[in-house]
Every structure is written in C-alpha cells, then in structure tokens.
Motif scaffolding. Sequence first.
Motif, PDB file in Angstrom:
ATOM      1  N   ASP A  60      74.912  18.894  -7.946  1.00 53.47           N
ATOM      2  CA  ASP A  60      76.236  19.849  -7.735  1.00 53.47           C
ATOM      3  C   ASP A  60      77.230  19.434  -6.799  1.00 53.47           C
ATOM      4  O   ASP A  60      76.908  18.938  -5.804  1.00 53.47           O
ATOM      5  CB  ASP A  60      76.040  21.334  -7.122  1.00 53.47           C
ATOM      6  N   LEU A  61      78.478  19.156  -7.418  1.00 53.51           N
ATOM      7  CA  LEU A  61      79.352  18.445  -6.957  1.00 53.51           C
ATOM      8  C   LEU A  61      79.841  18.995  -5.686  1.00 53.51           C
ATOM      9  O   LEU A  61      79.950  18.229  -4.610  1.00 53.51           O
ATOM     10  CB  LEU A  61      80.774  18.144  -7.827  1.00 53.51           C
ATOM     11  N   ALA A  62      80.196  20.184  -5.564  1.00 59.21           N
ATOM     12  CA  ALA A  62      80.636  20.988  -4.245  1.00 59.21           C
ATOM     13  C   ALA A  62      79.537  20.652  -3.153  1.00 59.21           C
ATOM     14  O   ALA A  62      79.941  20.562  -2.146  1.00 59.21           O
ATOM     15  CB  ALA A  62      81.059  22.515  -4.520  1.00 59.21           C
ATOM     16  N   GLU A  63      78.328  20.873  -3.627  1.00 63.30           N
ATOM     17  CA  GLU A  63      77.294  20.721  -2.475  1.00 63.30           C
ATOM     18  C   GLU A  63      77.439  19.275  -2.259  1.00 63.30           C
ATOM     19  O   GLU A  63      77.068  19.068  -0.865  1.00 63.30           O
ATOM     20  CB  GLU A  63      75.983  21.203  -3.165  1.00 63.30           C
ATOM     21  N   VAL A 115      88.650   6.951   8.808  1.00 61.51           N
ATOM     22  CA  VAL A 115      88.247   8.224   8.085  1.00 61.51           C
ATOM     23  C   VAL A 115      87.562   7.757   6.850  1.00 61.51           C
ATOM     24  O   VAL A 115      88.412   7.135   5.916  1.00 61.51           O
ATOM     25  CB  VAL A 115      89.610   9.058   7.947  1.00 61.51           C
ATOM     26  N   ALA A 116      86.631   8.049   6.582  1.00 58.62           N
ATOM     27  CA  ALA A 116      85.611   7.955   5.287  1.00 58.62           C
ATOM     28  C   ALA A 116      86.103   9.316   4.310  1.00 58.62           C
ATOM     29  O   ALA A 116      86.491  10.223   4.737  1.00 58.62           O
ATOM     30  CB  ALA A 116      84.264   7.694   5.355  1.00 58.62           C
ATOM     31  N   ALA A 117      85.992   8.935   2.917  1.00 60.62           N
ATOM     32  CA  ALA A 117      86.126   9.995   2.121  1.00 60.62           C
ATOM     33  C   ALA A 117      84.521  10.375   1.273  1.00 60.62           C
ATOM     34  O   ALA A 117      83.943   9.416   0.985  1.00 60.62           O
ATOM     35  CB  ALA A 117      87.242   9.610   1.019  1.00 60.62           C
ATOM     36  N   THR A 118      84.634  11.413   0.986  1.00 63.51           N
ATOM     37  CA  THR A 118      83.714  12.047  -0.290  1.00 63.51           C
ATOM     38  C   THR A 118      84.626  12.125  -1.420  1.00 63.51           C
ATOM     39  O   THR A 118      85.868  11.784  -1.553  1.00 63.51           O
ATOM     40  CB  THR A 118      82.929  13.245   0.044  1.00 63.51           C
ATOM     41  N   GLY A 119      84.231  12.863  -2.517  1.00 64.92           N
ATOM     42  CA  GLY A 119      84.896  13.124  -3.361  1.00 64.92           C
ATOM     43  C   GLY A 119      84.554  12.238  -4.710  1.00 64.92           C
ATOM     44  O   GLY A 119      83.473  11.387  -4.588  1.00 64.92           O
ATOM     45  N   LEU A 129      87.608  13.423   4.526  1.00 62.57           N
ATOM     46  CA  LEU A 129      88.574  13.690   3.412  1.00 62.57           C
ATOM     47  C   LEU A 129      88.000  13.878   2.034  1.00 62.57           C
ATOM     48  O   LEU A 129      86.894  13.336   1.740  1.00 62.57           O
ATOM     49  CB  LEU A 129      89.572  12.486   3.329  1.00 62.57           C
ATOM     50  N   ILE A 130      88.319  14.809   1.121  1.00 60.49           N
ATOM     51  CA  ILE A 130      87.759  14.705  -0.064  1.00 60.49           C
ATOM     52  C   ILE A 130      88.885  13.951  -0.933  1.00 60.49           C
ATOM     53  O   ILE A 130      89.954  14.431  -0.897  1.00 60.49           O
ATOM     54  CB  ILE A 130      87.955  16.165  -0.289  1.00 60.49           C
ATOM     55  N   LYS A 131      88.415  13.110  -1.722  1.00 59.97           N
ATOM     56  CA  LYS A 131      89.439  12.288  -2.495  1.00 59.97           C
ATOM     57  C   LYS A 131      88.920  12.667  -4.030  1.00 59.97           C
ATOM     58  O   LYS A 131      87.987  12.356  -4.345  1.00 59.97           O
ATOM     59  CB  LYS A 131      89.314  10.760  -2.329  1.00 59.97           C
ATOM     60  N   ILE A 132      90.009  12.956  -4.669  1.00 59.53           N
ATOM     61  CA  ILE A 132      89.718  13.356  -6.240  1.00 59.53           C
ATOM     62  C   ILE A 132      90.831  12.539  -7.062  1.00 59.53           C
ATOM     63  O   ILE A 132      91.727  11.967  -6.613  1.00 59.53           O
ATOM     64  CB  ILE A 132      89.657  14.595  -6.345  1.00 59.53           C
ATOM     65  N   VAL A 181      86.230  18.311 -11.313  1.00 54.57           N
ATOM     66  CA  VAL A 181      85.920  17.584 -10.115  1.00 54.57           C
ATOM     67  C   VAL A 181      86.977  18.381  -9.091  1.00 54.57           C
ATOM     68  O   VAL A 181      86.776  18.567  -7.989  1.00 54.57           O
ATOM     69  CB  VAL A 181      86.526  16.208  -9.825  1.00 54.57           C
ATOM     70  N   LEU A 182      88.144  18.877  -9.586  1.00 55.15           N
ATOM     71  CA  LEU A 182      89.099  19.573  -8.815  1.00 55.15           C
ATOM     72  C   LEU A 182      88.679  21.142  -8.608  1.00 55.15           C
ATOM     73  O   LEU A 182      88.647  21.113  -7.212  1.00 55.15           O
ATOM     74  CB  LEU A 182      90.141  20.094  -9.693  1.00 55.15           C
ATOM     75  N   ASP A 183      87.872  21.692  -9.335  1.00 57.33           N
ATOM     76  CA  ASP A 183      87.087  22.929  -9.124  1.00 57.33           C
ATOM     77  C   ASP A 183      86.023  22.770  -7.855  1.00 57.33           C
ATOM     78  O   ASP A 183      86.135  23.315  -6.816  1.00 57.33           O
ATOM     79  CB  ASP A 183      86.466  23.426 -10.325  1.00 57.33           C
ATOM     80  N   ALA A 184      85.278  21.739  -8.096  1.00 53.87           N
ATOM     81  CA  ALA A 184      84.411  21.320  -6.851  1.00 53.87           C
ATOM     82  C   ALA A 184      84.939  21.127  -5.557  1.00 53.87           C
ATOM     83  O   ALA A 184      84.633  21.621  -4.554  1.00 53.87           O
ATOM     84  CB  ALA A 184      83.377  20.246  -7.247  1.00 53.87           C
ATOM     85  N   ALA A 185      86.336  20.433  -5.627  1.00 50.07           N
ATOM     86  CA  ALA A 185      86.781  19.970  -4.380  1.00 50.07           C
ATOM     87  C   ALA A 185      87.134  21.126  -3.693  1.00 50.07           C
ATOM     88  O   ALA A 185      87.117  21.252  -2.576  1.00 50.07           O
ATOM     89  CB  ALA A 185      87.997  19.134  -4.751  1.00 50.07           C
ATOM     90  N   ALA A 186      87.676  22.117  -4.522  1.00 51.82           N
ATOM     91  CA  ALA A 186      88.554  23.309  -3.899  1.00 51.82           C
ATOM     92  C   ALA A 186      87.378  24.124  -3.387  1.00 51.82           C
ATOM     93  O   ALA A 186      87.381  24.623  -2.245  1.00 51.82           O
ATOM     94  CB  ALA A 186      89.136  24.243  -5.127  1.00 51.82           C
ATOM     95  N   GLU A 187      86.126  24.286  -4.082  1.00 55.22           N
ATOM     96  CA  GLU A 187      84.985  24.919  -3.227  1.00 55.22           C
ATOM     97  C   GLU A 187      84.582  24.406  -1.943  1.00 55.22           C
ATOM     98  O   GLU A 187      84.394  25.103  -0.959  1.00 55.22           O
ATOM     99  CB  GLU A 187      83.771  25.076  -4.276  1.00 55.22           C
ATOM    100  N   ALA A 188      84.455  22.857  -2.226  1.00 58.47           N
ATOM    101  CA  ALA A 188      84.189  22.200  -0.858  1.00 58.47           C
ATOM    102  C   ALA A 188      85.141  22.370   0.186  1.00 58.47           C
ATOM    103  O   ALA A 188      85.012  22.378   1.630  1.00 58.47           O
ATOM    104  CB  ALA A 188      83.847  20.787  -1.107  1.00 58.47           C
TER     105      ALA A 188
END
Length: 299
Positions: A104-107, A86-90, A126-129, A143-150
């Motif tokens: 835009d991080l969420a995008e 499993v690969a990660a974004t974030g 996975l979203i890794k932050i 970064v947390l806010d973008a991860a939550a949106e995503a």
Amino acid sequence: MAVVRTVLGDVAPEELGICDAHDHLFIRSAMMPPGQELDDYDAAVQEATLYAEAGGRSIIQWTPYGLGRRADLMPKLSEETGVQLVAATGLHRSEHYDKLPDQDLAELFVRELTQGIGDGGVRAGLIKIASGFHGLDKHTSWVLDAAAEAQRATGAPIGIHHELGTGADAVLDRLEGHGVAPDRIVLGHLNRFPDHQVHQELAARGAFLAFDGPSRANHATDWRMVDCLAALVETGYAEHLLLGGDTTSARARLATGEGPGMPYLLTNLRPRLTRRLGEDVVEQIFVTNPARAFATDWK
C-alpha cells in the motif's frame, strides 16, 4: 510547531538557511545511462562541501523510494559536510523502475515519514511524486492519490516532478480535490515550460513554484528562467518561488564531473538574480520561502 524534518532530526524553519530546494546527492534509475548514476559517497561529500563553501546551508534531496537515495549514508554525509539534508519518500514515473512496490503506497509513505526509511530510522521530510506529460496517466493518478492520503495523515509537503514542466494544473486539481492545501505543494520543473501566464495562474492558487536549474537536464529552457522569475516577482508572487540545481547525473556534478553542479546556484545564478531582482527578493527565494515550503506541523 512547524519544523523541517532533516536526516539528523527536526529543526526550526529558520535554521534551514540558504537552501537548494530541489537536488540529488544520490540517485539511480533504470533510465540512466551506465556510469551516470549518483551513488558514490565520496563524490557526494565533495559536491556538498563545495556547495557549503559557496554559502549553502541545506539541500532538499528529491530522490524517492526505490531510486538509490542512500538514506543510510545521508546522516553521516550531513555531519561530515555541515549541510542539512532532507530526504524524500514517494514514487517517480513508472519507467524509472524495474519493479514497482506491491505494498500500500500511502502506508509506505507514512511509515517513511514518521518511522524511518528501511531499518535505519532516517525519516523523510518530503513526498516526491511525478506527473504525466500534459496530464495524468493511470500510474500518476495512483501515486497522486496515495501521496494525498499520506499528506493528510502527516502534514508533509509534496514535491512534484512535472514531465517537461507540464500538467501542473491537473496535479493541483487532483490533490486539492483530495483535501491537500496548495501551500503544501511544490510544483517542480516549471522552467521546462516557460509560460508566464501559466506560472502566474499556478502561483495565484497558492502553490510553491520550483525552478530547478541550471541543470544539464533543463538546459533547453534555463536561459528563460530568470525572465520567468522576474515576471512572477513583478506580478506579486515572489513569496511562492523556490530554486534548485536538480543535479541528476555524475556528469553534471562540479566536484567530479563537468558541472555546473550544486555550487552554481550560489556562485553564478544568485549574483545574476540579485542584479535583476534585488537582494531582498533573492533572500526570500533562497531562505524565507524554503523555510515555509518544507516546514510542517507534523501529525
């Protein structure tokens, strides 16, 4: 239907099998000493093969955007070794980067989760932050806010690097405030802050707790990890526990370095845990819990 998004496509949760829930086959960082980067394909194949020979079936790679995750090589590696990846974004902490993304991080996160990383079509699962030390700094909050949106847009799980194991309560507060369910959150590096009461409070909120050791990066507290796990099992939180090796340097590999490497989770740590916690609990930690933590009903 909930599935786990691997680099070779979506699989049913029960197909994940024995899982290293937090590790790295490839990683580069501005903070890493020269020569310790994980960017050698052959060495990654050797390490994953040793892990598979020890009984491992899947690896969750927590390497995020911009740190050499080599998504272009991961499908080939998975096919060659038989290990599901499993690969990660974030995005990690700012000091790991020479240059931060200006988009835009969420995008960015959503695109890598749903369309693919770069032009190769390999999708992240996975979203890794990362958090700050005992709190949230400006970069972490961004970064947390973008991860939550995503996460809300996709349903993807979020894995968090906690600096020295701290700040998990603040991370949970912010993510839950943005509508992220606790069972979509994996709190990492908690063995670096071995406070039983804090761990139990986090588990009571519904999050998954990842104890990612043994690892050279975590050696100062790894000796207390089994006690931390036992305390959580004894208080009824076995279903929240995950284990990973967090191999973050060439030196830490078993195949080409000084170890202990990925296989240690199964060849050494698993028997110790079985003697302490029992076979059923260990099966839950290595198989049942990862299947729940990383499976998503993708939007």
